[in-house]
Design a protein around this motif. Sequence first.
Motif, PDB file in Angstrom:
ATOM      1  N   THR A 356       0.719  -1.257   0.066  1.00 17.30           N
ATOM      2  CA  THR A 356      -0.092  -0.156   0.146  1.00 17.30           C
ATOM      3  C   THR A 356       0.874   1.247  -0.127  1.00 17.30           C
ATOM      4  O   THR A 356       0.545   2.338  -0.816  1.00 17.30           O
ATOM      5  N   ILE A 360       1.147   4.307  -2.640  1.00 14.71           N
ATOM      6  CA  ILE A 360       0.899   5.973  -2.438  1.00 14.71           C
ATOM      7  C   ILE A 360       2.162   6.714  -2.766  1.00 14.71           C
ATOM      8  O   ILE A 360       2.082   7.892  -3.257  1.00 14.71           O
ATOM      9  N   GLN A 366      -4.348   6.583  -2.320  1.00 14.44           N
ATOM     10  CA  GLN A 366      -4.529   7.779  -1.432  1.00 14.44           C
ATOM     11  C   GLN A 366      -3.949   7.250   0.087  1.00 14.44           C
ATOM     12  O   GLN A 366      -4.366   6.343   0.595  1.00 14.44           O
ATOM     13  N   ALA A 367      -3.463   8.421   0.617  1.00 12.62           N
ATOM     14  CA  ALA A 367      -3.005   8.183   1.993  1.00 12.62           C
ATOM     15  C   ALA A 367      -4.387   8.286   2.668  1.00 12.62           C
ATOM     16  O   ALA A 367      -5.435   8.810   2.428  1.00 12.62           O
ATOM     17  N   SER A 368      -4.358   7.787   3.975  1.00 10.06           N
ATOM     18  CA  SER A 368      -5.758   7.922   4.487  1.00 10.06           C
ATOM     19  C   SER A 368      -5.190   7.820   6.427  1.00 10.06           C
ATOM     20  O   SER A 368      -4.290   7.307   6.572  1.00 10.06           O
ATOM     21  N   GLN A 369      -6.129   8.644   6.945  1.00  7.17           N
ATOM     22  CA  GLN A 369      -6.046   8.304   8.369  1.00  7.17           C
ATOM     23  C   GLN A 369      -6.136   6.678   8.801  1.00  7.17           C
ATOM     24  O   GLN A 369      -5.601   6.317   9.682  1.00  7.17           O
ATOM     25  N   THR A 370      -7.023   6.106   8.143  1.00 10.52           N
ATOM     26  CA  THR A 370      -7.370   4.682   8.367  1.00 10.52           C
ATOM     27  C   THR A 370      -5.965   3.993   8.356  1.00 10.52           C
ATOM     28  O   THR A 370      -5.724   3.135   9.212  1.00 10.52           O
ATOM     29  N   LEU A 417       2.831   9.947   5.793  1.00 10.32           N
ATOM     30  CA  LEU A 417       1.310  10.136   5.507  1.00 10.32           C
ATOM     31  C   LEU A 417       0.822  11.333   5.756  1.00 10.32           C
ATOM     32  O   LEU A 417      -0.192  11.667   5.494  1.00 10.32           O
ATOM     33  N   GLN A 418       1.075  11.867   7.110  1.00 13.06           N
ATOM     34  CA  GLN A 418       0.433  12.934   7.582  1.00 13.06           C
ATOM     35  C   GLN A 418       0.916  14.281   6.792  1.00 13.06           C
ATOM     36  O   GLN A 418       0.072  15.230   6.662  1.00 13.06           O
ATOM     37  N   LEU A 421      -1.520  13.985   3.897  1.00 12.79           N
ATOM     38  CA  LEU A 421      -2.706  14.556   4.157  1.00 12.79           C
ATOM     39  C   LEU A 421      -2.901  15.903   4.308  1.00 12.79           C
ATOM     40  O   LEU A 421      -4.175  16.457   4.510  1.00 12.79           O
TER      41      LEU A 421
END
Length: 594
Positions: A356, A360, A366-370, A417-418, A421
């Motif tokens: 994953t 990305i 896509q990056a995600s908080q999940t 990732l942050q 986002l």
Amino acid sequence: MANNTFNPTALANGTSNLLVRASALNQSTDLVQAGVVFNDAVRISQGLFSLAGSGNSNPFLSSYTTDIHAVQNDIAAMLANPGQVTLGGQTFTLNTTDTAVLTNVQAQLGSLITAAAGITNAATLATAEQTIHAVQSEILGEINNDAHLSSALNKVTFLATTGAHDVAFQNVPAGADDAATLAAATAGTSLKAVGAVFNAAEAAAAGGINAGNLQEITNDFTAISTGLTNILNNKTMLAQIEAGETANAAALTTVHLQTVLGQVNLQLNKYDAAASTGNQAALRGTADNLLDIIDIVQNDANLNMAAGGNGTAGHAGGFAEDPGGLTGTVTKFQDNQVQTNFWASFLAEANTINATLQKIATGGAQASQTLITQIQNYQHFGAAFDAAQGAVFQGRFDNELLSGTLEADTAAAVKGLQGILNGDTGAALAADKAMVAAAGQGFAADAMDVSGNNIAVGGATYVGTATTVSAATSVHGLAHGTIPVTANPNIANGTGGTAAAATTTAAAGATTAAAGATAAAGGTTTAAGGSTAAAGGNAASTGTTTTATNNGTAASHHHSHHSGHSHTAATSSSTAASHSTAAAHHHAMVHMWG
């Protein structure tokens, strides 16, 4: 492998049986063979633990004593029959000085054996370790200062299990921890200065950390920790170290440096003081942790050169390689059922997370908080399981699961990732994507590391590329559980979610929860903390009994997935040496001590 001990090709490519414990311990009148066994003793002397439970490996104290006895027997045979002495397979004539040196060494080896017996007694621990450190240093000094001996030994080089080129009676790395060097290391303006202090701490720890050297070693690692932190916080310094690397490779080098910092702090905060009291996890952990730090730096070319090396594993500069060990002194860790469940989940999810993160990084996902939450749950699972397993398991795997590899990879992934986002653009977004890609590589490298250094229940191997729990063992379905792991993993059963029905650690003689083992989140009680498998190291798999032979092998299902060596599962001659292979650690390297 027979009769290749001093074959030039075998020495050059690391396949000589000179490096295999079962062969090297045989009595010999060859000075190189004796010296290679002595190298192994020096290497493991940083953590002479005596507690059983390190997978199927012998405790280092017993291996150390065996090594020293073997060297003593070899030298006794040489002194008794000087006309039979060889060096690298060639006739070697001892001169008067050589004979005097070896006679003295023979007596000193006896002192080492006597001192080793005092390691298990708290009242004699410090004196015993100080004696071991001093006498080992004396032996190396005497042999390497004998011009006739050292000149001949230096002509017989071999590719050691570390990836460095060693000689028999290899000197420990040269370091410095005087006030000026400590100040330079603390400033964080030179990785070479930090590495020089590390070499000094590493050399001081040979024989063990004790009341006599604890303050020196604590001061050293404090300077190292501060220096590494300063380097990581200095973009100019990082750019200098990572010059010439691609963006992804540079991000990986940063992660390596963060991993080293985590492991240095692990040494400071968990191991140093505890090792000085004889704590078994700290003894095992110190040997594993310090040698692993070296492997990380030595096998990252840019870190290696910044520390004063030439870009390949060796004995020059800071974080220099210790003398190499013998293949078979440390063997693959034999997991019970609960540990098999855990590692299968750990490596399967590592590979899925990596896939994953790579998408990305290249714009395919896509990056995600999940995903951030999933990665944080994964890190929690590793740290919590490690804490629940008890003494020597922690010593072997703290630097992967608690403070080091997993921690650094997770931090890098989450930060990248942050950033994505938060809407980073341009150079910042490119840096985020490079960091995400590096972290993914790290997770996948850990999966391969696990597959190469552990044996699943029943003697099966792990499949390092697996993306499901059931396919993560060579005999499919041995492990139980699902991925991704949840915020409240079932630590007692080694699964990342709800309890695996009827999971047991049924091997006769397996122990129950270790004192002080932590409970899983949600109040689940940890069973099998620190448990070890019975003869052969096997436990019944859930729902189906796996019959274990005495040597722990699973008939017709053993396949080696380890880079660099093939192994016989769980036998006394197993050739997996954790944290000491030339196929080196962490992201493109293979741990050979954990």
